[in-house]
Design a protein around this motif. Structure first.
Motif, PDB file in Angstrom:
ATOM      1  N   ALA A   1       0.833  -1.207   0.000  1.00 16.82           N
ATOM      2  CA  ALA A   1       0.000   0.000   0.000  1.00 16.82           C
ATOM      3  C   ALA A   1       0.867   1.257   0.000  1.00 16.82           C
ATOM      4  N   SER A   2       1.974   1.228   0.714  1.00 16.96           N
ATOM      5  CA  SER A   2       2.860   2.385   0.753  1.00 16.96           C
ATOM      6  C   SER A   2       3.503   2.646  -0.600  1.00 16.96           C
ATOM      7  N   ILE A   3       3.872   1.602  -1.304  1.00 14.26           N
ATOM      8  CA  ILE A   3       4.472   1.763  -2.637  1.00 14.26           C
ATOM      9  C   ILE A   3       3.478   2.429  -3.578  1.00 14.26           C
ATOM     10  N   PHE A   4       2.230   1.996  -3.549  1.00 16.27           N
ATOM     11  CA  PHE A   4       1.216   2.616  -4.404  1.00 16.27           C
ATOM     12  C   PHE A   4       0.993   4.075  -4.026  1.00 16.27           C
ATOM     13  N   ALA A   5       0.946   4.370  -2.732  1.00 15.85           N
ATOM     14  CA  ALA A   5       0.706   5.745  -2.291  1.00 15.85           C
ATOM     15  C   ALA A   5       1.868   6.659  -2.669  1.00 15.85           C
ATOM     16  N   VAL A   6       3.087   6.195  -2.506  1.00 15.98           N
ATOM     17  CA  VAL A   6       4.259   6.988  -2.895  1.00 15.98           C
ATOM     18  C   VAL A   6       4.292   7.179  -4.407  1.00 15.98           C
TER      19      VAL A   6
END
Length: 82
Positions: free
Chosen positions: A43-48
């Motif tokens: 989820a963090s990779i997508f948000a970044v």
């Protein structure tokens, strides 16, 4: 983003401390730790990626390609941690 990563790390640390020494229960705990870290990282990779695309190319709709699945990813992440 930071809260999600922090949540995953705290959950993993708490589960790590909950190990019992009994192999079957430790296996389940390790799977829960791995799942918490993988979903939080995903989820963090997508948000970044979405934020980066929005800041670098604000006139294009490239960020929308990553913004559409982010809601579903976050709902899957929160569903896995409950």
């Amino acid at each position: 983003m930071i809260i999600l990563v922090t949540y995953s790390v705290v959950l993993s640390f708490t589960l790590y401390r909950a190990r019992t020494g009994c192999p079957p229960s430790d296996t389940v705990i390790w799977r829960l730790i791995r799942g918490a870290l993988q979903t939080g990282l995903f989820a963090s990779i997508f948000a970044v990626g979405e934020l980066t695309c929005f800041l670098l190319l604000p006139t294009s709709y490239l960020y929308a390609m990553l913004a559409i699945p982010v809601g579903r990813i976050y709902s899957n992440v929160s569903g896995l941690h409950t």
